[in-house]
Design an enzyme around this catalytic site. Structure first.
Site, PDB file in Angstrom:
ATOM      1  N   ARG A 121      -3.423   4.254  10.366  1.00 35.24           N
ATOM      2  CA  ARG A 121      -1.985   4.217  10.069  1.00 35.24           C
ATOM      3  C   ARG A 121      -1.192   3.861  11.331  1.00 35.24           C
ATOM      4  NH1 ARG A 121       1.593   3.444   5.981  1.00 35.24           N
ATOM      5  NH2 ARG A 121       3.123   5.106   5.701  1.00 35.24           N
ATOM      6  N   THR A 139       0.982  -3.356  -0.631  1.00 36.84           N
ATOM      7  CA  THR A 139      -0.257  -3.280   0.102  1.00 36.84           C
ATOM      8  C   THR A 139      -1.288  -4.131  -0.638  1.00 36.84           C
ATOM      9  OG1 THR A 139      -0.685  -1.279  -1.168  1.00 36.84           O
ATOM     10  CG2 THR A 139       0.105  -0.956   1.037  1.00 36.84           C
ATOM     11  N   SER A 157       2.198   8.309   3.855  1.00 36.81           N
ATOM     12  CA  SER A 157       1.809   7.194   3.000  1.00 36.81           C
ATOM     13  C   SER A 157       1.388   7.722   1.639  1.00 36.81           C
ATOM     14  CB  SER A 157       0.646   6.431   3.646  1.00 36.81           C
ATOM     15  OG  SER A 157       0.088   5.492   2.751  1.00 36.81           O
ATOM     16  N   SER A 158       1.310   6.820   0.662  1.00 40.52           N
ATOM     17  CA  SER A 158       0.754   7.154  -0.656  1.00 40.52           C
ATOM     18  C   SER A 158      -0.554   6.421  -0.926  1.00 40.52           C
ATOM     19  CB  SER A 158       1.760   6.807  -1.755  1.00 40.52           C
ATOM     20  OG  SER A 158       2.919   7.596  -1.653  1.00 40.52           O
ATOM     21  N   ASP A 180       8.800   4.221   6.181  1.00 42.22           N
ATOM     22  CA  ASP A 180       8.228   5.284   5.357  1.00 42.22           C
ATOM     23  C   ASP A 180       8.608   6.665   5.868  1.00 42.22           C
ATOM     24  OD1 ASP A 180       7.071   3.781   3.408  1.00 42.22           O
ATOM     25  OD2 ASP A 180       5.024   3.965   4.126  1.00 42.22           O
TER      26      ASP A 180
END
Length: 677
Positions: free
Chosen positions: A166, A472, A536-537, A512
Site C-alpha cells: 500500500r 483497481t 483500503s477495501s 482514501d
C-alpha cells in the site's frame, strides 16, 4: 530475437515526434535493452540468485487467445463517481484447466501470465509479468506508480502470507495535508485534492512484487519484464476500456493539464486516441529496463525517483498545489509481510487481507454473519451461464450482513501501525459470539433501520474519505506447483492523479484518507499522518478446506476492483460458489449485489435485471428482485456496475481440475492448460 532499438528519449505515440528526455531520466543504451531481452530468451543469468532461465515461453493451445477478446465498447452511465466507466456486459463461458490457470482483466496480460506459468514460472512470477503488461494495456487501473496487496498460498508449506504494498503518505504530511495548502494558506489544494500533488502516495507496487518474488519466484526477475518491454517498444492496440476511460470531455480536459499525459493519450489535435490505435511507450520501456536490470532500487533511488519527485512537486504554472514527497520518502518505503485475516465459514477457511485494507475483516464479517443462516435454503430462483436470478431473501441477507460489516469497518478499521483495532485484534470483530449477536439484528421480513449501530468497542470516529474509493484491477493465478496468488492492484481513481512521469501514471491514493482529521474533538482513525497507509477495501481472498491431517487444501481464490464496493462483489461471489454451488464463471457473472450501509445495489448492466421504469414507479420496479427488495424496505440502485471479478475454483469431482471465471463486465479472459469438459 532481434529487438528494435529504443528511441533516445521518446515517450509518445508512434506518429508523434520524440520529445526531450524528462528531467532526471536516464537514457538506457539500446545495447542494454538487447542484453535484457537476450537474457529473457535463454542468455546468461548467473547473476540472478533465482536461476531457472532457459528458453522463452512458447504459446500453445493452452495459452492461445481464441475468438474476439475486445470486450464490450458501449459506455453505460454507471453510478456517479464510480471507480471507472461501465462498459457493458459480454457473457463468457466457463474455462477448465488441468494444472495452471491465469485470470486478469485484459487478454494480453492474461496471455503473458499464462505463458509464464506454462514455462515453469510460479504464480508470483506470473503476477510480476502481468502487472507490467497491465501498466500498458490498462493504465487507468493500475501500474508501478500505485500500490498492491498480494495474498499468497505456498503449496509446499501450506502457509498463507499477506504482502502489503500500500502507498504511504510522505514524511512531511500532516493531518491537514489534503485539506489546505498550508497552515498559513488554509485554502483547498489546486485544482482539487485529487489532481494536486498532495494526492500522490509513495508507490508500493514494485517493492511488494520484489519482496514476494524474492521469496516465491522461480524465474529471474529481469526475464519477467521482457514481455512488457517488447509491448512498450513495438506497440499495442488500445483496448476498448482504455479508450473509453480517456474519451470523456472532462477526462480529456484533465489529461491536457499534464503535457506528458496529453502527448501519450491524445492525438495532436487534442482528441482522445481511439480504440485499436497502435500505441508505443518507449519511456516506460526505458523505466522497465532500468528496474529489470537494477531491481526495485532502480525505481526508488536515483534518476527515476528524482523524476517521480519532480512530477509530484510540479505546479503546472501555479495552477496545481505540489506534494511534499521527497526522494527520501521513496528510498525509505518498505513493503510489509503481514498475518492474513483467516476465519472459518462452514467447512471452509477464508483468508483475506489485513489492515490497512478493511477487505479481509469486512468480507470475514459478512460471511461470519451469514453463517448463522442457512444460505443454501435461499438459492437463485433460476440459473443460467450468467448466474441466473438471485432470490429476494438471498440478496436481502447478504445485503444486511454487508450493512453490519460496513458499520464496523467505517468505525474501527484503519492502518493498525497507527490505530489499533478494538482489543488489539481482529478477533474482536470476527469471533463467532459477536457474529451471532450481529446476525440477531437481521429480520427476514424487513430491512433494518440505517445507519446500523456498530459494536460498542469504543468511540473512535471515522470520517468519510476525501474521495470515495475508486478503481483497481485484480489477478487470480494458480501455478503447476499448486501455489496461488490473489493480487489486487491500483492507482486509485481512473488515471490516478493525472500526473505522468517516465511513461507511467502516479496514484491519487492519499484521497482514501478521511476528509476530516477531527470529529467532536476526537482524532479520526483514518486521518492523514506521516508515513501512514490509507485504509483500503481491496479484498484478495483465498479459500481452503482441510485434509485428513488438518493441512490446508486450496479450494478457491477471488477478488475484484471496484473501490469500496469491492467487498460486496467478493462476498456475493463467495456465497455463489460456497453456498449456492455455482461454478466460477457463474458466480463471477452473477448480478452484482450488496449494500454498504446506505444503498443496496443490483447491477443494472446485467441481462437478467429489468431496469425499466413503470408509470408512476422507479427504475427497476418492473424487476421481481428489485421490487421484492424495495418491498422489504431497502433503498435499491440499479445503476451499472464496473466490477472486474475473477475466480479460480479447485474442483474436487473426478480428476481434480481448475475452474475459472472472468468478469463479463470487463475485458478479462481465463487461460491455462485448458481442456473441454
Amino acid at each position: 530475437m532481434s529487438p528494435r532499438n529504443l528511441p533516445p528519449s521518446g515517450r509518445s505515440h508512434a506518429d508523434a515526434p520524440p520529445p526531450a528526455a524528462p528531467r532526471h531520466h536516464r537514457r538506457w543504451p539500446a545495447t542494454l535493452l538487447a542484453t535484457l531481452l537476450l537474457a529473457a530468451c535463454g542468455g546468461d543469468d548467473d547473476d540472478d540468485h533465482h536461476g531457472g532461465g532457459g528458453t522463452p515461453p512458447v504459446a500453445t493451445n493452452g495459452c492461445e487467445l481464441n475468438g474476439s477478446t475486445g470486450g464490450p465498447v458501449v459506455v453505460l452511465p454507471g453510478e456517479p463517481g464510480a471507480p471507472e466507466v461501465a462498459t457493458g456486459y459480454a457473457p463468457k463461458t466457463t474455462v477448465y484447466a488441468k494444472t495452471y490457470m491465469a485470470v486478469t482483466n485484459n487478454p494480453v496480460s492474461t496471455k503473458v501470465a499464462c505463458d509464464i506459468l506454462k514455462d515453469g514460472g510460479t504464480a508470483v512470477d506470473a503476477a510480476v509479468a502481468a502487472q507490467m503488461v497491465l501498466n500498458l494495456v490498462e493504465p487507468q487501473s493500475s501500474g508501478i506508480g500505485g500500490g498492491a496487496f498480494i495474498m499468497h498460498f505456498d503449496a509446499a508449506s501450506k502457509t498463507v502470507t499477506a504482502y502489503d504494498g500500500r502507498e504511504t503518505a510522505p514524511a512531511a504530511a500532516d493531518e491537514n495535508y489534503l485539506r489546505w495548502k498550508s497552515a498559513a494558506d488554509q485554502t483547498p489544494p489546486l485544482p482539487n485534492a485529487v489532481r494536486s500533488g498532495r494526492s500522490i502516495g509513495t508507490p508500493g507496487t514494485l517493492r511488494v512484487l520484489e519482496l514476494a518474488h524474492r521469496e516465491h519466484g522461480r524465474k529471474p526477475w529481469r526475464e519477467l519484464f521482457a514481455p512488457a518491454i517488447r509491448l512498450a517498444t513495438d506497440g499495442f492496440a488500445i483496448p476498448p476500456r482504455m479508450a473509453a476511460s480517456i474519451s470523456g470531455s472532462t477526462t480529456v480536459a484533465n489529461i491536457k493539464r499534464d503535457p506528458e499525459m496529453a502527448e501519450y493519450f491524445l492525438n495532436p489535435d487534442g482528441t482522445p486516441r481511439a480504440v485499436n490505435t497502435i500505441l508505443k511507450n518507449p519511456a516506460l520501456a526505458q523505466t522497465f529496463t532500468a528496474v529489470a536490470l537494477g531491481g526495485a532500487d532502480a525505481f526508488y533511488k536515483g534518476p527515476i525517483a528524482h523524476g517521480i519527485v519532480a512530477k509530484i512537486q510540479t505546479t503546472y504554472d501555479g495552477n496545481t498545489t505540489p506534494g511534499l514527497t521527497t526522494v527520501a520518502d521513496l528510498e525509505n518505503y518498505q513493503a510489509r509481510k503481514r498475518e492474513p485475516v483467516c476465519t472459518t465459514y462452514r467447512q471452509y477457511e477464508v483468508c483475506g487481507m489485513p489492515p490497512p485494507s478493511s477487505g479481509g475483516i469486512a468480507v470475514g464479517q459478512i460471511l461470519g454473519i451469514l453463517e448463522n443462516f442457512d444460505m443454501a435454503s435461499y438459492p437463485p430462483v433460476s440459473m443460467d451461464q450468467n448466474g441466473g436470478k438471485p432470490s429476494v431473501l438471498g440478496v436481502h441477507l447478504v445485503a444486511e450482513a454487508g450493512n453490519l460489516a460496513y458499520a464496523d469497518r467505517n468505525q474501527y478499521v484503519a492502518d493498525t501501525d497507527f490505530v489499533p483495532l478494538p482489543g488489539g485484534t481482529w478477533d474482536t470483530l470476527l469471533n463467532k459470539r459477536y457474529m451471532q449477536q450481529r446476525a440477531s439484528m437481521i429480520s427476514l421480513i424487513g430491512a433494518m433501520p440505517r445507519p446500523v449501530p456498530a459494536g460498542s468497542f469504543g468511540t473512535t470516529p471515522m470520517a468519510a474519505p476525501v474521495l470515495a474509493e475508486n478503481g483497481t484491477t485484480h489477478l487470480s493465478l494458480v501455478d503447476k506447483y499448486g501455489n496461488v496468488v490473489a493480487m489486487t492492484t491500483t492507482i486509485e481513481s481512473g488515471l490516478g492523479s493525472y500526473h505522468m512521469t517516465q511513461g507511467f501514471l502516479l496514484n491519487n491514493e492519499l484521497t482514501d484518507f478521511s476528509a476530516e482529521p477531527v470529529i467532536d474533538g476526537m482524532p479520526v482513525a483514518n486521518r492523514v499522518q506521516a508515513n501512514k497507509r490509507p485504509r483500503s477495501s481491496m479484498s484478495p481472498t483465498l479459500v481452503f478446506t482441510r485434509d485428513g491431517t488438518g493441512a490446508r487444501e486450496f479450494a478457491m481464490t477471488t477478488g475484484s476492483p471496484g473501490g469500496a464496493t469491492i467487498i460486496q462483489y467478493v462476498a456475493k461471489t463467495l456465497v455463489g460458489v460456497l453456498d449456492w454451488k455455482m461454478d466460477a464463471q457463474q458466480a463471477v457473472s452473477m448480478i452484482d449485489f450488496g449494500s454498504n450501509n446506505a444503498t443496496l445495489i443490483v447491477g443494472g448492466e446485467h441481462p437478467n435485471v429489468d431496469t425499466s421504469t413503470p408509470a408512476g414507479g422507479a427504475a427497476g420496479d418492473n424487476d421481481s428482485l428489485v421490487k421484492g427488495l424495495r418491498d422489504l424496505g431497502h433503498t435499491v440502485s440499479v445503476t451499472a456496475q464496473s466490477s472486474g471479478l475473477s475466480a479460480i475454483v479447485r474442483e474436487a469431482v473426478g480428476s481434480r481440475a481448475l475452474v475459472g471465471g472472468a468478469d463479463p463486465r470487463r475485458e478479462g479472459v481465463v487461460l491455462g492448460d485448458t481442456f473441454t469438459r
